[in-house]
Each structure stands twice: as C-alpha cells, then as structure tokens.
Design an enzyme around this catalytic site. Structure first.
Site, PDB file in Angstrom:
ATOM      1  N   ASP A  35      -5.471  -1.480  -7.088  1.00  0.00           N
ATOM      2  CA  ASP A  35      -5.298  -2.892  -6.751  1.00  0.00           C
ATOM      3  C   ASP A  35      -5.170  -3.751  -8.008  1.00  0.00           C
ATOM      4  O   ASP A  35      -6.096  -3.817  -8.818  1.00  0.00           O
ATOM      5  CB  ASP A  35      -6.507  -3.351  -5.928  1.00  0.00           C
ATOM      6  CG  ASP A  35      -6.270  -4.645  -5.185  1.00  0.00           C
ATOM      7  OD1 ASP A  35      -5.206  -5.253  -5.367  1.00  0.00           O
ATOM      8  OD2 ASP A  35      -7.145  -5.051  -4.409  1.00  0.00           O
ATOM      9  N   ASP A  36      -4.019  -4.396  -8.171  1.00  0.00           N
ATOM     10  CA  ASP A  36      -3.780  -5.342  -9.271  1.00  0.00           C
ATOM     11  C   ASP A  36      -3.636  -4.674 -10.635  1.00  0.00           C
ATOM     12  O   ASP A  36      -3.835  -5.332 -11.659  1.00  0.00           O
ATOM     13  CB  ASP A  36      -4.897  -6.389  -9.364  1.00  0.00           C
ATOM     14  CG  ASP A  36      -4.853  -7.413  -8.251  1.00  0.00           C
ATOM     15  OD1 ASP A  36      -4.021  -7.278  -7.341  1.00  0.00           O
ATOM     16  OD2 ASP A  36      -5.665  -8.362  -8.286  1.00  0.00           O
ATOM     17  N   CYS A  75      -1.286  -8.494  -1.939  1.00  0.00           N
ATOM     18  CA  CYS A  75      -1.898  -7.343  -1.277  1.00  0.00           C
ATOM     19  C   CYS A  75      -1.391  -7.013   0.130  1.00  0.00           C
ATOM     20  O   CYS A  75      -0.855  -5.933   0.369  1.00  0.00           O
ATOM     21  CB  CYS A  75      -3.406  -7.537  -1.212  1.00  0.00           C
ATOM     22  SG  CYS A  75      -4.221  -7.510  -2.809  1.00  0.00           S
ATOM     23  N   ARG A  79       0.827  -3.674   1.137  1.00  0.00           N
ATOM     24  CA  ARG A  79       0.227  -2.532   1.807  1.00  0.00           C
ATOM     25  C   ARG A  79       0.903  -2.244   3.148  1.00  0.00           C
ATOM     26  O   ARG A  79       1.057  -1.087   3.544  1.00  0.00           O
ATOM     27  CB  ARG A  79      -1.278  -2.774   1.971  1.00  0.00           C
ATOM     28  CG  ARG A  79      -1.989  -2.714   0.647  1.00  0.00           C
ATOM     29  CD  ARG A  79      -3.351  -3.389   0.627  1.00  0.00           C
ATOM     30  NE  ARG A  79      -3.762  -3.544  -0.764  1.00  0.00           N
ATOM     31  CZ  ARG A  79      -4.419  -2.634  -1.462  1.00  0.00           C
ATOM     32  NH1 ARG A  79      -4.790  -1.506  -0.879  1.00  0.00           N
ATOM     33  NH2 ARG A  79      -4.724  -2.842  -2.720  1.00  0.00           N
ATOM     34  N   LYS A 134      -9.781   0.183   0.048  1.00  0.00           N
ATOM     35  CA  LYS A 134      -9.313  -1.105   0.562  1.00  0.00           C
ATOM     36  C   LYS A 134      -8.210  -0.899   1.596  1.00  0.00           C
ATOM     37  O   LYS A 134      -7.273  -0.148   1.381  1.00  0.00           O
ATOM     38  CB  LYS A 134      -8.793  -1.950  -0.598  1.00  0.00           C
ATOM     39  CG  LYS A 134      -8.233  -3.307  -0.181  1.00  0.00           C
ATOM     40  CD  LYS A 134      -7.825  -4.113  -1.386  1.00  0.00           C
ATOM     41  CE  LYS A 134      -7.187  -5.428  -1.002  1.00  0.00           C
ATOM     42  NZ  LYS A 134      -6.851  -6.267  -2.173  1.00  0.00           N
ATOM     43  N   HIS A 136      -6.996  -3.945   4.052  1.00  0.00           N
ATOM     44  CA  HIS A 136      -6.361  -5.262   3.984  1.00  0.00           C
ATOM     45  C   HIS A 136      -5.133  -5.404   4.882  1.00  0.00           C
ATOM     46  O   HIS A 136      -4.174  -6.095   4.557  1.00  0.00           O
ATOM     47  CB  HIS A 136      -5.998  -5.629   2.543  1.00  0.00           C
ATOM     48  CG  HIS A 136      -6.168  -7.099   2.281  1.00  0.00           C
ATOM     49  ND1 HIS A 136      -6.031  -7.664   1.042  1.00  0.00           N
ATOM     50  CD2 HIS A 136      -6.462  -8.126   3.119  1.00  0.00           C
ATOM     51  CE1 HIS A 136      -6.236  -8.961   1.115  1.00  0.00           C
ATOM     52  NE2 HIS A 136      -6.498  -9.270   2.381  1.00  0.00           N
ATOM     53  N   SER A 159     -10.096  -7.632   0.447  1.00  0.00           N
ATOM     54  CA  SER A 159     -10.331  -7.688  -1.000  1.00  0.00           C
ATOM     55  C   SER A 159     -11.808  -7.816  -1.329  1.00  0.00           C
ATOM     56  O   SER A 159     -12.595  -8.390  -0.563  1.00  0.00           O
ATOM     57  CB  SER A 159      -9.565  -8.865  -1.614  1.00  0.00           C
ATOM     58  OG  SER A 159      -8.176  -8.662  -1.529  1.00  0.00           O
ATOM     59  N   HIS A 238      -8.933  -4.950  -9.095  1.00  0.00           N
ATOM     60  CA  HIS A 238      -9.040  -6.315  -8.583  1.00  0.00           C
ATOM     61  C   HIS A 238     -10.413  -6.873  -8.970  1.00  0.00           C
ATOM     62  O   HIS A 238     -11.421  -6.176  -8.886  1.00  0.00           O
ATOM     63  CB  HIS A 238      -8.886  -6.274  -7.059  1.00  0.00           C
ATOM     64  CG  HIS A 238      -8.736  -7.606  -6.399  1.00  0.00           C
ATOM     65  ND1 HIS A 238      -9.748  -8.534  -6.352  1.00  0.00           N
ATOM     66  CD2 HIS A 238      -7.689  -8.163  -5.730  1.00  0.00           C
ATOM     67  CE1 HIS A 238      -9.333  -9.597  -5.686  1.00  0.00           C
ATOM     68  NE2 HIS A 238      -8.079  -9.400  -5.303  1.00  0.00           N
ATOM     69  N   ASP A 290      -0.521  -1.789  -6.079  1.00  0.00           N
ATOM     70  CA  ASP A 290      -0.004  -2.631  -4.996  1.00  0.00           C
ATOM     71  C   ASP A 290       0.767  -3.841  -5.490  1.00  0.00           C
ATOM     72  O   ASP A 290       1.518  -4.461  -4.740  1.00  0.00           O
ATOM     73  CB  ASP A 290      -1.148  -3.083  -4.073  1.00  0.00           C
ATOM     74  CG  ASP A 290      -2.118  -4.039  -4.734  1.00  0.00           C
ATOM     75  OD1 ASP A 290      -2.196  -4.073  -5.984  1.00  0.00           O
ATOM     76  OD2 ASP A 290      -2.827  -4.765  -4.001  1.00  0.00           O
ATOM     77  N   ASN A 291       0.562  -4.242  -6.734  1.00  0.00           N
ATOM     78  CA  ASN A 291       1.295  -5.357  -7.353  1.00  0.00           C
ATOM     79  C   ASN A 291       0.878  -5.439  -8.808  1.00  0.00           C
ATOM     80  O   ASN A 291       0.091  -4.620  -9.287  1.00  0.00           O
ATOM     81  CB  ASN A 291       1.035  -6.697  -6.629  1.00  0.00           C
ATOM     82  CG  ASN A 291      -0.412  -7.022  -6.370  1.00  0.00           C
ATOM     83  OD1 ASN A 291      -0.840  -7.102  -5.223  1.00  0.00           O
ATOM     84  ND2 ASN A 291      -1.186  -7.203  -7.416  1.00  0.00           N
ATOM     85  N   LYS A 311       1.068 -10.846 -10.934  1.00  0.00           N
ATOM     86  CA  LYS A 311       0.799 -10.891  -9.506  1.00  0.00           C
ATOM     87  C   LYS A 311       1.179 -12.243  -8.894  1.00  0.00           C
ATOM     88  O   LYS A 311       0.953 -13.293  -9.472  1.00  0.00           O
ATOM     89  CB  LYS A 311      -0.692 -10.631  -9.289  1.00  0.00           C
ATOM     90  CG  LYS A 311      -1.198 -10.785  -7.865  1.00  0.00           C
ATOM     91  CD  LYS A 311      -2.686 -10.519  -7.821  1.00  0.00           C
ATOM     92  CE  LYS A 311      -3.251 -10.676  -6.416  1.00  0.00           C
ATOM     93  NZ  LYS A 311      -4.691 -10.357  -6.370  1.00  0.00           N
TER      94      LYS A 311
END
Length: 486
Positions: A35-36, A75, A79, A134, A136, A159, A238, A290-291, A311
C-alpha cells in the site's frame, strides 16, 4: 453464467497421488500487494538506501517490469480493478467527487456481488483462496473477501489510518502520523473472516502476523493437494507506520525504511516457505503496489524516483509502480519494458490456470503470458489513467496526453486543461517537456481514444456514494479526517 455466479469446484481427488497430480497441473499463485509504495522504494527499482535483498533477488531471478501501472492512483478503485480485471468505473467503485476518493468506515457500499473476482474465477478450477491484510472494497458482510470467493480472510477491512476514536470529536491532524506510534490513535478492527477479533488492531505486529498466516495457508493447501491463490495485501507502507520490534530503528531510511525492510523480510519468508515445500517451480509470485507514494506524509512517505508526483495523481508517480514476476523454471529472468497493468493479472491468471473469463462483461485487462514466457510482447498498447470516473490521461506506446490533472493529496485539486499536454514517456519519464505543439495529430489520436473509452462505460450505481441517510456531505460530518486521507 449469470453475473456474480461461479461454477462449483470439481470433486477433490481421493488418493494422495491424485492430489499431487492435480496440484501439479495448475500453478499456485501468490500475489503480494503493498500500500502506497513508490516506484523507487526498493533497491532494484532505484532506491539509494533501501536494503531489500529478497525483492532484489526476485527481480534478478524473475522479471522486473518497468512500465507497470496500478489501475488507479488511490486505494479502493485500484483494488477493485486488480480483483476484477475491470476499471473501477464499471463496478461503481470510483468516486464521483473530491470527498469520496475511497470507501470509509461509514460507507454502506462495496464491491457488488455481480462482479467476478480472481478468487471466484480460480474457484472454478479447484483453487482454494485466502486473503490476508487490507481489503478496502467494503467492510459490511456482503462485501468482505468471504463473500467474494475467498475461503478465509484475516486483516483490516480498510486503511490503517481510519476510524479515529471519539466519533469525530478528535480533530484530524497530520501531526498524529509523526508522533511515536500509538495504536490507540487508530481504532481499526482486525477481522477473522466476518468477525472482529481485535480492536484497535495491534499494528506493530501486522506484517509479521499476516506473513505467518499466509505461510500457514500455503502449507495447509499444499498438504491437502489443492492449488492455491494467496492474496497478501499488506497495510504498509501506508501511514501510520508500524514495525515489529526486530525492525524498529534498523534502517538508514528512518521509520519508512524500517517498514520497507520488514516488508522485504516478509517476501523472503514467503519464498523460503515455497522452497521448503519444494513447490517454488509450480508457483507464480507477483509483487506490486496499489498506487504511488503519499507525498504529503513527507519523511513517512516513499519516493517515485524520477517519476512526477505521487499518489492521487495521474502523473506517472501516481500510477506507475514497481512490479516483479517470479516463477523459477517457467519465466526467464529479464527486464520487461512493455506496458502492463494490475488490470492484466486476472486475464493472465485465467490463462495459466485454464479458467475461462465470463463472457457477459467488458474486461480492461490483457493476458500477459506471451511476455512472461518470452513468446512475444505484452498485448497492452494503451493505458487509460482514470481519476474519479473520468479519463484524465491516455498513454499509447511512448506518448501520453493529459486532458485534466489532479494534485497529489495535500496539494491542488482538479484542473481542466484548455490545451492538452503531451509527453514522450520513454525519453521524458519525469513529464517535464510538453511536446503537444509539435505533435497535434498524436494529441488528437489520444483524445479520440479517451472519448471512445469513456463511451464504453455503462452507468451503474456508485458504491462510494452509499452512506447512511442524513450523513453530512462534503466535510463528512462523522469522519474525523480530511478528504485527502485514506
């Protein structure tokens, strides 16, 4: 097949020999989704400080994809795109307005049952699936992994910075992210299947516990002779940042570097477990994000390297992410510069497992197996950069045109460009030199592609706009964080 329906798995083989034969016919799939993480947050993708020996080894022994993209720069839509092979706008999982970037703890929407997920697709071929980490894509029972083809789930449903205590009385402050880590600041639930088993979740041990559960799932599945799909979606890096005791203060990159090193440790544990079971040659492992990095988090954020921004944006730094494919004896080690997207994973998994994609819907992904097996190039020639429900930019080959822009979280909002901007992404990955005036015909070609893409989307109910009746809009009322938080 009706939307949302899956064929029942075939009867399990009776004998040990039959079980082993069945498992060997279909590869296991391990998808590690962080994540991130920024494009340049690991050593093999350019980090000058990260110690990521396990990821670097996978990149050397497998394939390092340098033009691989997340489905969206935030996010929830990212996803949803990954899990369905369809752009989030097709499932209603993309926000309509600034305050609805993603799903929140008060959301009543989620991934519709009509969508077919990777887990449901593979279930048709006898796979057992588990999700750790995660999600989400909706925290209510009908939206959780166990309602979308996964036999088990263990993780935080959204998150790790959401659900501050006090029901909105505690004001959101970026300072909370930089104070010494305190799990009491983030009242997020840890779930086992549909039940909350810990609240607030002990985030110090999340990466370690996810890894242990993932290995246990792989070992059990292998022992039972079943091909498996493991979706390991770490909450980190994240913010807020948490590490276990053995990884606190060990990195030259501060708290963020500590998190990256623990994630690298987790990858090493997964790979070692596969080798211990002697199934690494029958297992495809993918690692991606994811980004891009949440730049507003400053030293608690990653880096997109020479890519622009991060992001929340449709600049390269928001959606181009590190990607590694590892499958010993099956895919040849090399660096792949072809276009790829997490949207392509579902069609690729279908191809290597023998599953058939439902024919009653539009897919936005492509089967990457020709490139993976060095039999050809990636079939993806075009990439659409969505923000909210609109096409903000289009890339075809080396050219990318921007029609709208959106600043990274903590920065400016949406800007409609009176004159589109054009960049040669191969020569100018930092998107610094606008060449639209020199190539008006390319701008027009990409504009037409954007219009055709937008026209291909049929209206559906927006899931991110589903909230309890009477909830305050805009400032979010019950939500004690900014519109930029996720």
């Amino acid at each position: 097949m009706l939307p949302g329906c899956v064929q029942p798995p075939p009867p399990a083989p009776d004998s040990v020999a039959e079980k082993e034969a069945a498992a060997s016919e279909q590869p296991n799939i391990v998808l590690i989704f962080v994540d991130d993480m920024g494009y340049a947050d690991i050593g093999s993708f350019g980090s000058p400080i990260a110690r990521t020996p396990n990821l670097d080894r996978l990149a050397m022994e497998g394939q390092k994809w340098t033009s691989f993209y997340a489905p969206a720069p935030v996010c929830t839509p990212s996803r949803a795109g990954l899990m369905t092979g369809r752009l989030a706008v097709r499932s209603g999982m993309a926000g309509l307005v600034q305050a609805r970037h993603v799903l929140f703890p008060t959301s009543t929407g989620g991934l519709p049952q009509s969508e077919v997920t990777i887990a449901e697709l593979l279930q048709q071929e006898g796979y057992v699936s588990a999700a750790f980490g995660k999600w989400h894509m909706g925290h209510l029972p009908e939206f959780l992994p166990t309602s979308h083809g996964f036999q088990s789930y263990f993780g935080i449903p959204y998150s790790n910075d959401m659900n501050m205590p006090g029901g909105g009385e505690t004001p959101w402050s970026i300072d909370l992210f930089f104070e010494p880590p305190n799990i009491q600041n983030w009242d997020v639930p840890l779930m086992q299947d549909e039940e909350i088993i810990e609240r607030p979740a002990d985030q110090f041990t999340l990466t370690q516990r996810y890894t242990e559960r993932a290995i246990e799932f792989m070992e059990t599945s292998h022992a039972e002779g079943q091909p498996f799909f493991l979706y390991l979606a770490h909450n980190m890096p994240h913010t807020p940042l948490f590490t276990s005791e053995g990884f606190t203060g060990v990195s030259a990159g501060g708290a963020y570097g500590d998190v990256i090193e623990e994630l690298d440790w987790s990858v090493g544990e997964i790979v070692d477990a596969l080798k211990d079971m002697k199934i690494e040659k029958n297992t495809l492992v993918i690692f991606t994000s994811d980004n891009g990095p949440w730049l507003a988090m400053k030293t608690h954020s990653g880096s997109a390297g020479m890519l622009r921004d991060g992001k929340g944006t449709t600049w390269e730094g928001g959606m181009r992410v590190p990607a590694i494919f590892w499958w010993p004896g099956q895919i040849a080690p090399r660096t792949v510069t072809d276009l790829g997207s997490a949207l392509d994973l579902m069609p690729t998994f279908a191809a290597i497992s023998g599953a058939r994609l439902p024919e009653d819907r539009v897919y936005d992904g492509f089967d990457l197996s020709p490139a993976l097996f060095s039999e050809g190039s990636s079939p993806r020639e075009t990439l659409y950069y969505y923000r909210f429900t609109d096409v903000f930019a289009v890339r075809k080959g080396k050219y990318k045109a921007h029609f709208s822009t959106y600043g990274a979280f903590g920065g400016s909002g949406r800007t409609e460009l009176e004159t589109p901007e054009l960049y040669d992404i191969e020569a100018d990955p930092s998107e610094q030199f606008n060449i639209a005036a020199q190539h008006p015909e390319i701008v027009m070609e990409l504009k037409v592609l954007a219009e055709k893409q937008a026209a291909s989307v049929e209206p559906v109910e927006n899931q991110l706009e589903r909230y309890p009746p009477g909830e305050k809009r805009g400032e979010e009322g019950t939500r004690p964080w900014t519109a930029d938080s996720e």
